[in-house]
Write a protein that holds these residues in place. Structure first.
Motif, PDB file in Angstrom:
ATOM      1  N   LEU A   1       0.819  -1.217   0.000  1.00 32.88           N
ATOM      2  CA  LEU A   1       0.000   0.000   0.000  1.00 32.88           C
ATOM      3  C   LEU A   1       0.852   1.267   0.000  1.00 32.88           C
ATOM      4  O   LEU A   1       0.335   2.368   0.231  1.00 32.88           O
TER       5      LEU A   1
ATOM      6  N   SER B   1      -0.271   5.034  -0.638  1.00 24.84           N
ATOM      7  CA  SER B   1      -1.680   5.224  -0.308  1.00 24.84           C
ATOM      8  C   SER B   1      -1.829   5.910   1.043  1.00 24.84           C
ATOM      9  O   SER B   1      -1.126   5.591   2.005  1.00 24.84           O
TER      10      SER B   1
ATOM     11  N   TYR C   1       3.264   6.353  -5.744  1.00 25.10           N
ATOM     12  CA  TYR C   1       3.129   4.895  -5.828  1.00 25.10           C
ATOM     13  C   TYR C   1       4.319   4.304  -6.579  1.00 25.10           C
ATOM     14  O   TYR C   1       4.718   4.830  -7.620  1.00 25.10           O
TER      15      TYR C   1
ATOM     16  N   ASP D   1      -0.453  -2.498 -12.162  1.00 29.28           N
ATOM     17  CA  ASP D   1      -1.402  -3.100 -11.217  1.00 29.28           C
ATOM     18  C   ASP D   1      -2.435  -3.956 -11.944  1.00 29.28           C
ATOM     19  O   ASP D   1      -2.772  -5.063 -11.497  1.00 29.28           O
TER      20      ASP D   1
ATOM     21  N   CYS E   1      -4.988  -5.394  -1.639  1.00 30.31           N
ATOM     22  CA  CYS E   1      -4.095  -4.229  -1.599  1.00 30.31           C
ATOM     23  C   CYS E   1      -3.870  -3.659  -3.000  1.00 30.31           C
ATOM     24  O   CYS E   1      -3.930  -2.442  -3.203  1.00 30.31           O
TER      25      CYS E   1
ATOM     26  N   ARG F   1      -5.188   0.024  -4.242  1.00 34.28           N
ATOM     27  CA  ARG F   1      -4.283   1.087  -4.700  1.00 34.28           C
ATOM     28  C   ARG F   1      -4.511   1.415  -6.166  1.00 34.28           C
ATOM     29  O   ARG F   1      -4.359   2.567  -6.586  1.00 34.28           O
TER      30      ARG F   1
ATOM     31  N   GLU G   1      -7.336   3.836  -6.349  1.00 34.35           N
ATOM     32  CA  GLU G   1      -6.885   5.179  -5.995  1.00 34.35           C
ATOM     33  C   GLU G   1      -6.192   5.843  -7.185  1.00 34.35           C
ATOM     34  O   GLU G   1      -6.444   7.013  -7.498  1.00 34.35           O
ATOM     35  N   LYS G   2      -5.315   5.104  -7.838  1.00 36.46           N
ATOM     36  CA  LYS G   2      -4.580   5.656  -8.981  1.00 36.46           C
ATOM     37  C   LYS G   2      -5.539   6.069 -10.093  1.00 36.46           C
ATOM     38  O   LYS G   2      -5.344   7.092 -10.745  1.00 36.46           O
TER      39      LYS G   2
END
Length: 494
Positions: free
Chosen positions: A159, A162, A401, A408, A423, A427, A430-431
């Motif tokens: 993470l 984050s 990140y 990812d 996880c 993340r 979020e990105k």
């Protein structure tokens, strides 16, 4: 937690899954629950009914892949009452108000004042062989490996970048601080749990309570037998509410349900952050992923001190939360704050911005103090700077990140254990928010940079993605913009 959300159908969960001699995935009996199985659930139901609960056409059931939930044991009609739990079964303030140990505690100095007395009461009851709540403890899920707040360092490293890590650390530190305060006020508490045991117990307990308003008083309440409903944010089949007249917590069918179907409730309007940090799972069908970041005021800003002084909390920085998409109040508040942050006028001008925000139409008397929200577009120059600064902040946050969004997505296609998958999924979400906001802000800046003497409203009419730029939530424009009813626009000075 439904298997369709958890990804159990397609990934290997290292902690509760193994392969049999034929290479097929099978369930192994971990220490997931203190007790489980049909026999125990029948005992539990009989105990609840003996306490006055009504249980109609439902039962607790073990599902494949190590989770449990509620199922319909017969066909159910819409609006049928499925479970009704009397107030006498509620575990809350009413039970410990006269407890001599809990009365020693200074509640006001705790980070979580409504939850901690409940934790202590149940810790004490857990060691009482004659406790009425014996079945409550036997039903607890003690496997907490999936809770981010108890992740190992290797899992936390997934993470990196984050802001969730900040919240994890805060929860752990605040909970342990509460434990120290509790033991300082009432040393007897230490005999019921060590610091580490208390952290785990509080985490499990906090994830299984309901917030109820009873006779005008808000109470953190544990409701036995109500905990077995799993979450479904969209299309939940069961509703729940406190019936103040009957003094019961009632679960009612929202639709016709066939025998054998799982019964679900919505855990509320929270997003994936909410379910991940609170319950240790990511529900893929929940909307509203969020990102959080901190914006300090620039030391070189001549108005810094005055800007800080006008904010009600965290005067040296501002916490910004943004959701997926830009057509929502979170984005409106973020952009509003950056208008305030980038303001280059006078102290009197800042005071006027706060005054307009505080006196906006429809503001309730008990609304939160000024936080830099509800500020309309000030000028074309300020709007450009606000958009550009917000874009740069998003770019900076995205750069924290260690892996890219594309990397990812590639990882998520492979075989991952449960925590690793959560996880990376978290993340990556979020990105995606940062990427989408950067794209939108670039688009908005390009529109403002056009040479034609057209208002933002005209551009928004051509591109629906830009319409949310106009939403200022009742803010006044101080005669610097042109009011178009529910929208606002800025025109260049001729």
């Amino acid at each position: 937690i439904n298997a369709e959300y958890m990804g159990f159908l397609s990934i290997e969960h290292n902690s509760i899954m193994e392969k049999d001699s034929k290479g097929e995935m099978k369930k192994i009996p971990p220490a997931f629950f203190t007790r489980e199985g049909e026999g125990f659930y029948q005992e539990l139901a009989k105990w609840a009914q003996g306490c006055g609960a009504i249980i109609n056409k439902v039962a607790v059931n073990d599902f494949p892949f190590g989770y449990r939930g509620m199922i319909a044991t017969a066909d159910i009609k819409k609006d049928e009452v499925l479970i009704s739990i009397p107030k006498s079964m509620f575990i809350n303030y009413d039970l410990w108000v006269d407890n001599p140990i809990i009365k020693k505690i200074d509640i006001d100095k705790l980070y979580y004042p409504t939850a901690r007395p409940l934790n202590i009461y149940l810790l004490m009851e857990r060691t009482n062989p004659a406790s009425k709540w014996k079945y409550v403890f036997e039903a607890y899920p003690w496997n907490t490996e999936s809770y981010p707040t108890l992740f190992k360092e290797e899992e936390k490293s997934l993470l990196k970048g984050s802001s969730l890590l900040v919240d994890i650390e805060a929860y752990v530190n605040n909970t342990l601080s509460d434990y120290d305060s509790l033991c300082a006020d009432a040393p007897e508490i230490a005999q019921y749990a060590s610091r580490e045991e208390y952290l785990k117990f509080a985490l499990v307990q906090d994830s299984r309570t309901f917030g109820l308003t009873i006779n005008g008083d808000y109470k953190t309440t544990y409701i036995p037998f109500a905990e077995f409903f799993n979450d479904k944010n969209k299309g939940a089949s069961v509703d729940r509410d406190y019936d103040s007249e009957a003094e019961r917590y009632v679960f009612t069918a929202l639709q016709d349900i066939r025998a054998g179907e799982e019964l679900t409730i919505s855990y509320g309007h929270g997003n994936q952050y909410f379910t991940f940090i609170s319950y240790g799972f990511i529900n893929d069908e929940r909307d509203g992923d969020q990102v959080k970041f901190f914006v300090p005021f620039s030391p070189s800003d001549p108005l810094r001190e005055h800007k800080e002084s006008l904010l009600s909390a965290h005067p040296h920085y501002k916490t910004i939360r943004m959701l997926a998409g830009t057509d929502n109040k979170r984005f409106s508040k973020a952009l509003s704050f950056f208008r305030y942050y980038c303001y280059e006028g006078t102290k009197e001008g800042l005071d006027k911005l706060k005054e307009v925000s505080d006196n906006r139409p429809g503001r309730k008397p008990d609304s939160k103090p000024f936080k830099g929200h509800y500020i309309a577009p000030i000028s074309l120059t300020n709007e450009k700077k606000a958009l550009q600064t917000l874009k740069e902040v998003c770019q900076q946050e995205l750069g924290k990140y260690p892996a890219t969004y594309e990397e990812d997505l590639k990882l998520l296609k492979g075989k991952l254990d449960y925590n690793t998958r959560n996880c990376i999924l978290y993340r990556s979400n979020e990105k995606k928010i940062f990427i989408d906001h950067i794209s939108f802000l670039s688009k908005a800046l390009a529109a403002l940079a056009l040479e034609e003497k057209k208002s933002i409203l005209e551009f928004a009419a051509k591109d629906k993605d830009l319409h949310c730029l106009l939403y200022t939530s009742d803010a006044a424009d101080e005669q610097r913009g042109v009011d178009h009813g529910s929208s606002r626009s800025i025109k260049k000075k001729r």
